[in-house]
Design an enzyme around this catalytic site. Structure first.
Site, mmCIF file in Angstrom:
data_model
loop_
_atom_site.group_PDB
_atom_site.id
_atom_site.type_symbol
_atom_site.label_atom_id
_atom_site.label_comp_id
_atom_site.label_asym_id
_atom_site.label_seq_id
_atom_site.Cartn_x
_atom_site.Cartn_y
_atom_site.Cartn_z
ATOM 1 N N ASP A 152 -6.993 0.955 -11.009
ATOM 2 C CA ASP A 152 -6.283 -0.076 -10.238
ATOM 3 C C ASP A 152 -5.210 0.557 -9.349
ATOM 4 O O ASP A 152 -4.968 0.097 -8.224
ATOM 5 C CB ASP A 152 -5.622 -1.095 -11.175
ATOM 6 C CG ASP A 152 -6.588 -1.630 -12.201
ATOM 7 O OD1 ASP A 152 -7.270 -2.622 -11.912
ATOM 8 O OD2 ASP A 152 -6.663 -1.036 -13.293
ATOM 9 N N GLU A 192 -6.113 -6.709 -1.651
ATOM 10 C CA GLU A 192 -7.569 -6.813 -1.719
ATOM 11 C C GLU A 192 -7.973 -8.275 -1.642
ATOM 12 O O GLU A 192 -7.469 -9.108 -2.383
ATOM 13 C CB GLU A 192 -8.097 -6.186 -3.009
ATOM 14 C CG GLU A 192 -9.617 -6.215 -3.074
ATOM 15 C CD GLU A 192 -10.157 -5.489 -4.278
ATOM 16 O OE1 GLU A 192 -10.315 -4.259 -4.205
ATOM 17 O OE2 GLU A 192 -10.394 -6.155 -5.297
ATOM 18 N N ASP A 242 -3.726 -4.088 -5.540
ATOM 19 C CA ASP A 242 -5.035 -4.387 -6.124
ATOM 20 C C ASP A 242 -4.771 -5.458 -7.177
ATOM 21 O O ASP A 242 -4.355 -5.146 -8.291
ATOM 22 C CB ASP A 242 -5.637 -3.132 -6.747
ATOM 23 C CG ASP A 242 -7.011 -3.396 -7.335
ATOM 24 O OD1 ASP A 242 -7.764 -4.203 -6.767
ATOM 25 O OD2 ASP A 242 -7.333 -2.797 -8.384
#
Length: 182
Positions: free
Chosen positions: A141, A68, A7
């Site tokens: 996160d 991501e 992330d």
């Protein structure tokens, strides 16, 4: 299949490793956050993110890296930092020959919770449940990184079959460029 989920972020870059196959219970092998000081020079922060991701790659030896996909936000500065951290993660994986998959936030949420509009708490709760953890990983996160890895494990087989079908279809089609000259 062993997947490192990333992330991306400059201040907090979530990382998580999940192992398993679609349709079977998954196992978390590690979760954490690579942190950089907000007041440090950008180039030093990017090096710190690279070093952190390299440590995770060395320790866990994933077969895939799921990152991501950066999407447009209102804050351009935040988007730039996220995109830069994302590029670092992809570079680290590519340097080692590890395939990289990009997943959108809504794709990850839908895969893990059933809704592409799920909030961070719902994602954390489902990650906790799917990986049989005692509590949701903190900060968010870290949970998001695990969700990325889970999403990839569940979606990769179908995506691979689709890519193979498209490639076979294209290979069987006559080229429209044959016989043409410049």
């Amino acid at each position: 299949m062993r997947v490192l989920g990333v992330d991306p972020g400059l201040t907090r870059c979530g990382v998580g490793v999940v192992e398993g196959v679609a349709g079977r219970p998954l196992t978390m092998l590690g979760v954490g956050v690579v942190r950089t000081p907000a007041d440090a020079d950008l180039s030093h922060r990017l090096v710190a993110v690279e070093q952190g991701i390299e440590r995770w790659l060395d320790e866990h030896r994933p077969e895939y890296v799921a990152v991501e996909r950066v999407f447009s936000q209102h804050n351009v500065r935040t988007v730039m930092g996220t995109a830069q951290a994302s590029a670092v993660a992809m570079l680290c994986a590519a340097r080692r020959g590890i395939p990289v998959a990009l997943h959108t936030p809504s794709e990850v949420k839908a895969a893990v919770t059933g809704s592409g509009r799920a909030d961070k708490a719902q994602v954390g709760a489902m990650v906790t449940r799917l990986l049989r953890l005692a509590a949701p990983p903190k900060p968010a996160d870290a949970a998001d990184a695990l969700a990325l890895a889970i999403c990839h494990i569940w979606r990769a087989p179908a995506q691979n079959r689709l890519q193979q079908a498209v490639a076979a279809h294209v290979a069987g089609q006559p080229s429209t460029m044959k016989g043409r000259t410049a």
